[in-house]
Design a protein around this motif. Structure first.
Motif, short mmCIF file in Angstrom:
data_model
loop_
_atom_site.label_atom_id
_atom_site.label_comp_id
_atom_site.label_asym_id
_atom_site.label_seq_id
_atom_site.Cartn_x
_atom_site.Cartn_y
_atom_site.Cartn_z
N ALA A 1 25.47 27.39 15.82
CA ALA A 1 26.85 27.28 15.33
C ALA A 1 27.58 28.62 15.41
CB ALA A 1 26.84 26.76 13.89
N ALA A 2 26.91 29.69 14.96
CA ALA A 2 27.58 31.00 14.91
C ALA A 2 27.90 31.53 16.31
CB ALA A 2 26.70 31.99 14.16
N HIS A 3 27.05 31.22 17.27
CA HIS A 3 27.28 31.71 18.64
C HIS A 3 28.32 30.86 19.37
CE1 HIS A 3 26.20 34.26 21.97
NE2 HIS A 3 25.93 33.24 22.76
N ARG A 4 28.69 29.74 18.77
CA ARG A 4 29.63 28.80 19.40
C ARG A 4 29.16 28.43 20.80
NH1 ARG A 4 34.10 31.20 20.49
NH2 ARG A 4 33.52 33.32 19.87
N ALA A 5 27.90 27.98 20.84
CA ALA A 5 27.22 27.73 22.12
C ALA A 5 27.91 26.64 22.92
CB ALA A 5 25.77 27.34 21.86
N ASP A 6 28.02 26.88 24.23
CA ASP A 6 28.45 25.83 25.16
C ASP A 6 27.26 24.97 25.59
OD1 ASP A 6 31.22 26.69 25.47
OD2 ASP A 6 30.38 28.44 26.49
N ILE A 7 26.07 25.61 25.60
CA ILE A 7 24.87 24.89 26.03
C ILE A 7 23.67 25.53 25.35
CG2 ILE A 7 24.28 26.28 28.08
CD1 ILE A 7 24.01 23.43 29.49
N VAL A 8 22.67 24.69 25.04
CA VAL A 8 21.41 25.18 24.46
C VAL A 8 20.31 25.02 25.51
CG1 VAL A 8 19.64 24.79 22.70
CG2 VAL A 8 22.06 24.70 22.08
N HIS A 9 19.62 26.10 25.78
CA HIS A 9 18.53 26.15 26.76
C HIS A 9 17.22 26.14 25.97
CE1 HIS A 9 16.58 28.03 30.51
NE2 HIS A 9 15.65 28.14 29.57
N LEU A 10 16.39 25.12 26.16
CA LEU A 10 15.13 24.99 25.44
C LEU A 10 13.99 25.37 26.38
CD1 LEU A 10 15.88 21.50 23.84
CD2 LEU A 10 16.27 23.75 22.81
N ALA A 11 13.34 26.49 26.12
CA ALA A 11 12.28 26.99 26.98
C ALA A 11 10.93 26.49 26.48
CB ALA A 11 12.30 28.51 27.03
N SER A 12 10.32 25.58 27.23
CA SER A 12 9.03 25.00 26.89
C SER A 12 9.01 24.44 25.47
CB SER A 12 7.91 26.04 27.05
OG SER A 12 6.64 25.44 27.05
N PRO A 13 9.96 23.56 25.13
CA PRO A 13 10.11 23.12 23.74
C PRO A 13 8.90 22.35 23.22
CG PRO A 13 11.39 21.72 25.22
CD PRO A 13 10.89 22.88 26.04
N PHE A 14 8.44 22.76 22.04
CA PHE A 14 7.35 22.02 21.38
C PHE A 14 7.48 22.10 19.87
CE2 PHE A 14 2.87 21.38 20.02
CZ PHE A 14 2.72 20.09 20.52
N VAL A 15 7.60 23.30 19.31
CA VAL A 15 7.78 23.47 17.86
C VAL A 15 9.20 23.96 17.59
CG1 VAL A 15 6.98 24.66 15.78
CG2 VAL A 15 5.33 23.89 17.49
N LEU A 16 9.47 25.21 17.98
CA LEU A 16 10.82 25.76 17.79
C LEU A 16 11.84 24.99 18.62
CD1 LEU A 16 12.32 28.00 16.30
CD2 LEU A 16 11.90 29.49 18.26
N GLY A 17 11.42 24.55 19.80
CA GLY A 17 12.33 23.82 20.67
C GLY A 17 12.79 22.50 20.09
N VAL A 18 11.95 21.85 19.31
CA VAL A 18 12.35 20.60 18.66
C VAL A 18 13.49 20.87 17.69
CG1 VAL A 18 11.59 18.82 17.02
CG2 VAL A 18 10.13 19.46 18.94
N ARG A 19 13.42 22.00 16.97
CA ARG A 19 14.51 22.35 16.05
C ARG A 19 15.76 22.74 16.84
NH1 ARG A 19 10.03 25.88 13.49
NH2 ARG A 19 8.79 24.25 12.50
N GLY A 20 15.56 23.37 17.98
CA GLY A 20 16.69 23.70 18.82
C GLY A 20 17.39 22.46 19.33
N MET A 21 16.61 21.44 19.70
CA MET A 21 17.19 20.18 20.17
C MET A 21 17.96 19.51 19.04
SD MET A 21 17.40 18.16 22.85
CE MET A 21 19.07 17.80 22.33
N ALA A 22 17.39 19.53 17.83
CA ALA A 22 18.07 18.92 16.68
C ALA A 22 19.38 19.65 16.37
CB ALA A 22 17.15 18.95 15.46
N ALA A 23 19.35 20.98 16.48
CA ALA A 23 20.57 21.76 16.22
C ALA A 23 21.64 21.47 17.26
CB ALA A 23 20.23 23.25 16.21
N ALA A 24 21.24 21.35 18.53
CA ALA A 24 22.19 21.02 19.59
C ALA A 24 22.83 19.67 19.34
CB ALA A 24 21.49 21.05 20.94
N ALA A 25 22.01 18.69 18.96
CA ALA A 25 22.54 17.35 18.70
C ALA A 25 23.48 17.34 17.51
CB ALA A 25 21.37 16.38 18.47
N ARG A 26 23.12 18.10 16.47
CA ARG A 26 23.93 18.14 15.25
C ARG A 26 25.32 18.72 15.54
NH1 ARG A 26 20.82 21.34 12.26
NH2 ARG A 26 19.48 19.56 11.82
#
Length: 374
Positions: A84-109
């Motif tokens: 949210a703070a970075h005002r991301a245009d896109i989220v890049h998930l590198a080999s998502p498994f643990v942290l990447g799952v949270r990254g995916m949830a944040a992108a969707a939110r």
């Protein structure tokens, strides 16, 4: 373009995921984009990110039991806050498994499109370390990658594996190689004299020393007359491998120009791991002008042209690894031809070229999102 790279590993960690995430951040910054990295905290301390090409947000983590070089992120709100703070245009998930799952949830939110990069054969690791759990690993992989707007696979074999397990929207995105750092001119006569004082042929393995790499398959190679086996890397299997390979030279972890000098000073590079989704060390050996022996599985199938740049052998077959090394050891002309062909094959696979391909994937995903919204 404002990009948040959520990665399971980042330097000072040394592995394929960390290296690719670093090169991605460097390329985006060099092209005028605005990347930011989210990664597990490291034991290296607060100065670990001083040389990073962009801001790095560290999430609390713990070392993996039995494998302290790998750190696993703990639950944290920092991922969603950072997106949210970075005002991301896109989220890049590198080999998502643990942290990447949270990254995916944040992108969707936050309604931000996500590109998931598949880099680790977690199902293969589950088979190696637990003897089971492949189905569970694939359910986890399928869940996060299905939620992404696009999944990028590093090799044809990985792409087919993902599609066979029901992952949609998969595209091919290989890895780059630093052809300036890794090049034949790095070959060092003094280093060769140190490693092979009697003029032995140098056969090398570079990578993690872990069960899934099956470095023990080089046991017969170390006993070939006139051959000296060189092992570069560290990991949980180092102690047992020193017992299995008593005649080998273990150099530990090496990086940068020192690693490039070792690569170029080898006569043959032998990789033994059957679970490589890409296998960056094979590509670095080729860039160094060194003939390659690798398993006919996963990423090496895309990298090694059998009989042209090296030899592909059946995975897990110690005898064929031995025979392949023996054949190359006996034929210096063939080694030279394979080495030259390997260098030529990777000449255009720079990180700049691969990075531009990644930006094009981002652009296509953003266009698709815009079209759907319209």
């Amino acid at each position: 373009m404002r990009v948040v790279i959520v990665t399971e590993s980042f330097p000072p960690d040394i592995n394929g995921v960390a290296h690719c995430a670093l090169q991605t951040a460097r390329h985006l910054a060099a092209r005028g984009h605005d990347p930011l990295v989210v990664a597990p905290a490291t034991s290296a301390g607060p100065g670990a990110d001083a040389g990073a090409p962009c801001p790095v947000v560290r999430v609390p983590s713990l070392p993996l039991p039995g494998y302290p070089q790998v750190r696993v992120a703990l639950p944290s709100r920092r991922v969603a806050q950072t997106v949210a703070a970075h005002r991301a245009d896109i989220v890049h998930l590198a080999s998502p498994f643990v942290l990447g799952v949270r990254g995916m949830a944040a992108a969707a939110r936050h309604g931000v499109p996500a590109v998931a990069v598949y880099q680790t054969d977690l199902a293969g690791y589950a088979r190696t370390y637990m003897g089971a759990g492949e189905g569970t690993a694939w359910r986890r992989i399928r869940g996060v990658h299905t939620a992404a707007d696009r999944t990028l696979a590093p090799s044809t074999a990985a792409l087919r594996d993902l599609e066979a397990h029901g992952v949609p929207r998969v595209r091919l995105w290989p890895r780059g190689v630093d052809t300036v750092r890794f090049r034949p001119e790095r070959r060092d006569a003094l280093l060769r004299a140190e490693l092979a004082p009697r003029g032995e042929l140098l056969v090398g393995y570079v990578g993690r020393l872990a069960p899934e790499k099956h470095v023990e398959l080089l046991a017969r190679v170390q006993r070939l007359p006139g051959v000296r086996l060189v092992v570069v890397g560290d990991g949980p299997s180092e102690t047992s491998l020193r017992g299995t390979l008593p005649d080998a030279v273990f150099l530990g972890r090496r990086t940068g120009d020192e690693l490039a000098r070792i690569f170029a000073s080898l006569d043959v590079f032998a990789h033994t791991g059957p679970y490589e989704t890409f296998c960056q060390t094979v590509q670095e050996a080729m860039a160094s002008g060194v003939p390659v022996i690798a398993p006919a599985a996963g990423g090496p199938l895309d990298l090694v042209a059998h009989g042209t740049t090296g030899l592909l052998v059946p995975p897990g077959d110690q005898d064929t690894v031995h025979d392949a090394v023996r054949a190359l050891a006996a034929d210096p002309g063939l080694r030279a031809a394979y080495g030259a062909a390997g260098r030529a094959a990777v000449a255009d696979r720079t990180w700049e070229a691969v990075g531009d391909q990644l930006v094009e994937h981002y652009t296509e995903v953003l266009r698709a999102r815009t079209a759907v919204a319209a």
